[in-house]
Scaffold this motif. Structure first.
Motif, short mmCIF file in Angstrom:
data_model
loop_
_atom_site.label_atom_id
_atom_site.label_comp_id
_atom_site.label_asym_id
_atom_site.label_seq_id
_atom_site.Cartn_x
_atom_site.Cartn_y
_atom_site.Cartn_z
N LEU A 1 -8.18 7.06 10.54
CA LEU A 1 -6.95 7.45 11.23
C LEU A 1 -6.48 8.83 10.80
O LEU A 1 -6.02 9.62 11.63
CB LEU A 1 -5.85 6.41 11.01
N ASP A 2 -6.63 9.15 9.53
CA ASP A 2 -6.22 10.47 9.06
C ASP A 2 -7.13 11.55 9.63
O ASP A 2 -6.65 12.60 10.09
CB ASP A 2 -6.21 10.51 7.53
N ALA B 1 -6.32 11.94 13.34
CA ALA B 1 -5.07 12.67 13.51
C ALA B 1 -5.30 14.17 13.40
O ALA B 1 -4.79 14.94 14.23
CB ALA B 1 -4.05 12.21 12.47
N SER C 1 -1.18 14.81 9.90
CA SER C 1 -1.65 13.61 9.20
C SER C 1 -1.51 12.41 10.13
O SER C 1 -0.91 12.51 11.21
CB SER C 1 -0.81 13.36 7.94
N ALA C 2 -2.03 11.29 9.68
CA ALA C 2 -1.89 10.05 10.46
C ALA C 2 -0.41 9.68 10.59
O ALA C 2 0.00 9.16 11.63
CB ALA C 2 -2.66 8.91 9.80
#
Length: 75
Positions: A47-48, A51, A58-59
């Protein structure tokens, strides 16, 4: 909220392909496909990375935008 569906939409908005995400995450395109289609869960690292590929810091920043969008749909 269906996270896979939202990420798929963000990918489309930003012109990011599954192949590009796979390269960024260091996994195969079929691996990413399963996640984008909601067949498997994303982990925090993924996810990070996603993103950042989608131009978020960041996420957490990505989730804030998602939260706002989802809230707008429910208003």
């Amino acid at each position: 909220m269906d996270l896979a569906r939202v990420i798929k939409g963000l990918m489309s908005e930003h012109g990011v392909t599954q192949k590009a995400l796979a390269a960024a995450v260091g996994k195969s395109q079929p691996y990413i496909s399963a996640k984008v289609n909601g067949l498997d869960a994303w982990n925090a690292y993924e996810l990070d990375v996603i993103a950042r590929v989608l131009d978020f810091e960041s996420a957490f920043d990505m989730f804030e935008v998602i939260r706002i969008r989802v809230g707008a749909y429910h208003s």
